[in-house]
Design a protein around this motif. Structure first.
Motif, PDB file in Angstrom:
ATOM      1  N   VAL A   4      89.788  78.849 -45.239  1.00  0.00           N
ATOM      2  CA  VAL A   4      89.954  77.510 -44.691  1.00  0.00           C
ATOM      3  C   VAL A   4      88.661  76.750 -44.972  1.00  0.00           C
ATOM      4  CG1 VAL A   4      90.448  76.113 -42.651  1.00  0.00           C
ATOM      5  CG2 VAL A   4      91.452  78.404 -42.855  1.00  0.00           C
ATOM      6  N   LEU A   5      88.807  75.625 -45.660  1.00  0.00           N
ATOM      7  CA  LEU A   5      87.676  74.763 -45.961  1.00  0.00           C
ATOM      8  C   LEU A   5      87.812  73.519 -45.085  1.00  0.00           C
ATOM      9  CD1 LEU A   5      85.157  74.121 -47.649  1.00  0.00           C
ATOM     10  CD2 LEU A   5      86.683  73.096 -49.349  1.00  0.00           C
ATOM     11  N   VAL A   6      86.822  73.305 -44.232  1.00  0.00           N
ATOM     12  CA  VAL A   6      86.825  72.171 -43.321  1.00  0.00           C
ATOM     13  C   VAL A   6      85.695  71.241 -43.759  1.00  0.00           C
ATOM     14  CG1 VAL A   6      86.622  71.435 -40.919  1.00  0.00           C
ATOM     15  CG2 VAL A   6      87.699  73.635 -41.464  1.00  0.00           C
ATOM     16  N   THR A   7      86.043  69.999 -44.089  1.00  0.00           N
ATOM     17  CA  THR A   7      85.077  69.050 -44.620  1.00  0.00           C
ATOM     18  C   THR A   7      84.945  67.846 -43.697  1.00  0.00           C
ATOM     19  OG1 THR A   7      85.662  69.705 -46.878  1.00  0.00           O
ATOM     20  CG2 THR A   7      84.471  67.631 -46.629  1.00  0.00           C
ATOM     21  N   PHE A   8      83.699  67.506 -43.396  1.00  0.00           N
ATOM     22  CA  PHE A   8      83.368  66.312 -42.616  1.00  0.00           C
ATOM     23  C   PHE A   8      82.617  65.378 -43.557  1.00  0.00           C
ATOM     24  CE2 PHE A   8      83.331  70.008 -39.874  1.00  0.00           C
ATOM     25  CZ  PHE A   8      84.123  69.611 -38.808  1.00  0.00           C
ATOM     26  N   THR A   9      83.087  64.140 -43.700  1.00  0.00           N
ATOM     27  CA  THR A   9      82.470  63.195 -44.626  1.00  0.00           C
ATOM     28  C   THR A   9      81.937  61.989 -43.862  1.00  0.00           C
ATOM     29  OG1 THR A   9      84.015  63.885 -46.354  1.00  0.00           O
ATOM     30  CG2 THR A   9      82.844  61.819 -46.713  1.00  0.00           C
ATOM     31  N   GLN A  10      80.707  61.619 -44.174  1.00  0.00           N
ATOM     32  CA  GLN A  10      80.100  60.428 -43.592  1.00  0.00           C
ATOM     33  C   GLN A  10      79.797  59.422 -44.698  1.00  0.00           C
ATOM     34  OE1 GLN A  10      76.543  61.279 -41.361  1.00  0.00           O
ATOM     35  NE2 GLN A  10      77.713  61.873 -39.556  1.00  0.00           N
ATOM     36  N   THR A  11      79.689  58.153 -44.317  1.00  0.00           N
ATOM     37  CA  THR A  11      79.300  57.142 -45.303  1.00  0.00           C
ATOM     38  C   THR A  11      77.818  57.273 -45.629  1.00  0.00           C
ATOM     39  OG1 THR A  11      79.008  55.554 -43.508  1.00  0.00           O
ATOM     40  CG2 THR A  11      81.100  55.489 -44.697  1.00  0.00           C
ATOM     41  N   GLY A  12      77.032  57.703 -44.650  1.00  0.00           N
ATOM     42  CA  GLY A  12      75.610  57.970 -44.874  1.00  0.00           C
ATOM     43  C   GLY A  12      75.414  59.445 -45.125  1.00  0.00           C
ATOM     44  N   LYS A  13      74.223  59.929 -44.848  1.00  0.00           N
ATOM     45  CA  LYS A  13      73.914  61.339 -45.042  1.00  0.00           C
ATOM     46  C   LYS A  13      73.839  62.057 -43.702  1.00  0.00           C
ATOM     47  CE  LYS A  13      71.365  61.153 -49.352  1.00  0.00           C
ATOM     48  NZ  LYS A  13      70.158  61.585 -50.042  1.00  0.00           N
ATOM     49  N   PHE A  14      74.268  63.307 -43.713  1.00  0.00           N
ATOM     50  CA  PHE A  14      74.069  64.173 -42.558  1.00  0.00           C
ATOM     51  C   PHE A  14      72.599  64.570 -42.512  1.00  0.00           C
ATOM     52  CE2 PHE A  14      78.647  64.901 -42.940  1.00  0.00           C
ATOM     53  CZ  PHE A  14      79.034  64.925 -41.610  1.00  0.00           C
ATOM     54  N   ASP A  15      72.079  64.741 -41.327  1.00  0.00           N
ATOM     55  CA  ASP A  15      70.724  65.223 -41.143  1.00  0.00           C
ATOM     56  C   ASP A  15      70.751  66.752 -41.214  1.00  0.00           C
ATOM     57  OD1 ASP A  15      68.692  66.261 -38.786  1.00  0.00           O
ATOM     58  OD2 ASP A  15      67.841  64.651 -40.018  1.00  0.00           O
ATOM     59  N   ARG A  16      70.066  67.320 -42.187  1.00  0.00           N
ATOM     60  CA  ARG A  16      70.088  68.770 -42.391  1.00  0.00           C
ATOM     61  C   ARG A  16      69.632  69.529 -41.143  1.00  0.00           C
ATOM     62  NH1 ARG A  16      70.163  72.577 -46.477  1.00  0.00           N
ATOM     63  NH2 ARG A  16      69.049  74.475 -45.947  1.00  0.00           N
ATOM     64  N   SER A  17      68.560  69.066 -40.516  1.00  0.00           N
ATOM     65  CA  SER A  17      68.058  69.780 -39.340  1.00  0.00           C
ATOM     66  C   SER A  17      69.056  69.712 -38.189  1.00  0.00           C
ATOM     67  CB  SER A  17      66.685  69.251 -38.914  1.00  0.00           C
ATOM     68  OG  SER A  17      66.758  67.887 -38.547  1.00  0.00           O
ATOM     69  N   PHE A  38      84.590  85.932 -41.950  1.00  0.00           N
ATOM     70  CA  PHE A  38      83.298  85.253 -41.942  1.00  0.00           C
ATOM     71  C   PHE A  38      83.465  83.750 -41.870  1.00  0.00           C
ATOM     72  CE2 PHE A  38      82.712  83.281 -46.050  1.00  0.00           C
ATOM     73  CZ  PHE A  38      83.409  84.050 -46.959  1.00  0.00           C
ATOM     74  N   LYS A  39      82.372  83.096 -41.517  1.00  0.00           N
ATOM     75  CA  LYS A  39      82.310  81.641 -41.432  1.00  0.00           C
ATOM     76  C   LYS A  39      80.944  81.211 -41.943  1.00  0.00           C
ATOM     77  CE  LYS A  39      82.323  77.838 -38.013  1.00  0.00           C
ATOM     78  NZ  LYS A  39      81.953  76.782 -38.760  1.00  0.00           N
ATOM     79  N   SER A  40      80.926  80.151 -42.721  1.00  0.00           N
ATOM     80  CA  SER A  40      79.653  79.596 -43.179  1.00  0.00           C
ATOM     81  C   SER A  40      79.596  78.113 -42.833  1.00  0.00           C
ATOM     82  CB  SER A  40      79.486  79.802 -44.688  1.00  0.00           C
ATOM     83  OG  SER A  40      80.506  79.127 -45.390  1.00  0.00           O
ATOM     84  N   PHE A  41      78.391  77.653 -42.540  1.00  0.00           N
ATOM     85  CA  PHE A  41      78.114  76.249 -42.291  1.00  0.00           C
ATOM     86  C   PHE A  41      77.365  75.747 -43.524  1.00  0.00           C
ATOM     87  CE2 PHE A  41      78.247  78.340 -38.193  1.00  0.00           C
ATOM     88  CZ  PHE A  41      78.872  77.439 -37.346  1.00  0.00           C
ATOM     89  N   MET A  42      77.837  74.671 -44.153  1.00  0.00           N
ATOM     90  CA  MET A  42      77.241  74.231 -45.412  1.00  0.00           C
ATOM     91  C   MET A  42      77.050  72.721 -45.436  1.00  0.00           C
ATOM     92  SD  MET A  42      79.605  76.597 -47.942  1.00  0.00           S
ATOM     93  CE  MET A  42      81.128  75.928 -47.298  1.00  0.00           C
ATOM     94  N   LEU A  43      76.152  72.279 -46.297  1.00  0.00           N
ATOM     95  CA  LEU A  43      75.897  70.868 -46.541  1.00  0.00           C
ATOM     96  C   LEU A  43      75.903  70.666 -48.045  1.00  0.00           C
ATOM     97  CD1 LEU A  43      75.053  68.057 -45.471  1.00  0.00           C
ATOM     98  CD2 LEU A  43      72.675  68.841 -45.612  1.00  0.00           C
ATOM     99  N   ASP A  44      76.652  69.648 -48.521  1.00  0.00           N
ATOM    100  CA  ASP A  44      76.695  69.433 -49.965  1.00  0.00           C
ATOM    101  C   ASP A  44      75.376  68.854 -50.465  1.00  0.00           C
ATOM    102  OD1 ASP A  44      76.835  66.717 -49.294  1.00  0.00           O
ATOM    103  OD2 ASP A  44      78.448  66.290 -50.681  1.00  0.00           O
ATOM    104  N   GLU A  45      75.204  68.876 -51.759  1.00  0.00           N
ATOM    105  CA  GLU A  45      73.947  68.489 -52.391  1.00  0.00           C
ATOM    106  C   GLU A  45      73.540  67.048 -52.065  1.00  0.00           C
ATOM    107  OE1 GLU A  45      72.087  69.723 -56.590  1.00  0.00           O
ATOM    108  OE2 GLU A  45      73.918  68.550 -56.748  1.00  0.00           O
ATOM    109  N   GLY A  46      74.510  66.152 -51.981  1.00  0.00           N
ATOM    110  CA  GLY A  46      74.199  64.752 -51.696  1.00  0.00           C
ATOM    111  C   GLY A  46      73.990  64.460 -50.222  1.00  0.00           C
ATOM    112  N   GLY A  47      74.390  65.387 -49.358  1.00  0.00           N
ATOM    113  CA  GLY A  47      74.205  65.229 -47.927  1.00  0.00           C
ATOM    114  C   GLY A  47      75.280  64.438 -47.211  1.00  0.00           C
ATOM    115  N   ALA A  48      76.297  63.976 -47.941  1.00  0.00           N
ATOM    116  CA  ALA A  48      77.354  63.167 -47.323  1.00  0.00           C
ATOM    117  C   ALA A  48      78.470  64.006 -46.719  1.00  0.00           C
ATOM    118  CB  ALA A  48      77.950  62.202 -48.353  1.00  0.00           C
TER     119      ALA A  48
END
Length: 98
Positions: A4-17, A38-48
């Motif tokens: 299961v791939l769950v994606t959250f998209t913002q118009t700006g960037k997510f704060d990595r911290s 297993f489960k992983s928490f990830m952030l894409d390269e652009g941060g969106a």
């Protein structure tokens, strides 16, 4: 198995911290969860896009987890509604024991 791939998209960037803090705070309930491999928490390269990837033993358990209540909860946590994709896992490599 089902992914299961769950994606959250913002118009700006997510704060990595902030996402690291979310991952640290939310990992506990997933540890030892029945049916979850297993489960992983990830952030894409652009941060969106923040993405969470799960591998479950079976589709029934995966779909049962993503209730309306859970969707509402994570929308509040991430500040964006999730897009949920169910994926048939046709092969799996686990090197964690090596």
């Amino acid at each position: 198995m089902i992914g299961v791939l769950v994606t959250f998209t913002q118009t700006g960037k997510f704060d990595r911290s902030a996402l690291e803090k979310i991952a640290a705070e939310l990992r506990g309930p997933f540890e030892g969860m029945a049916g979850l491999r297993f489960k992983s928490f990830m952030l894409d390269e652009g941060g969106a896009r923040a993405r969470n990837f799960y591998v479950w033993d079976d589709e029934e358990k995966a779909r049962a987890f993503f209730t309306e209540e859970i969707v509402d909860k994570v929308t509040g946590i991430y500040g964006a509604p999730p897009h949920i994709e169910y994926l048939d896992v046709v092969g799996f490599v686990d090197n964690s024991g090596t």
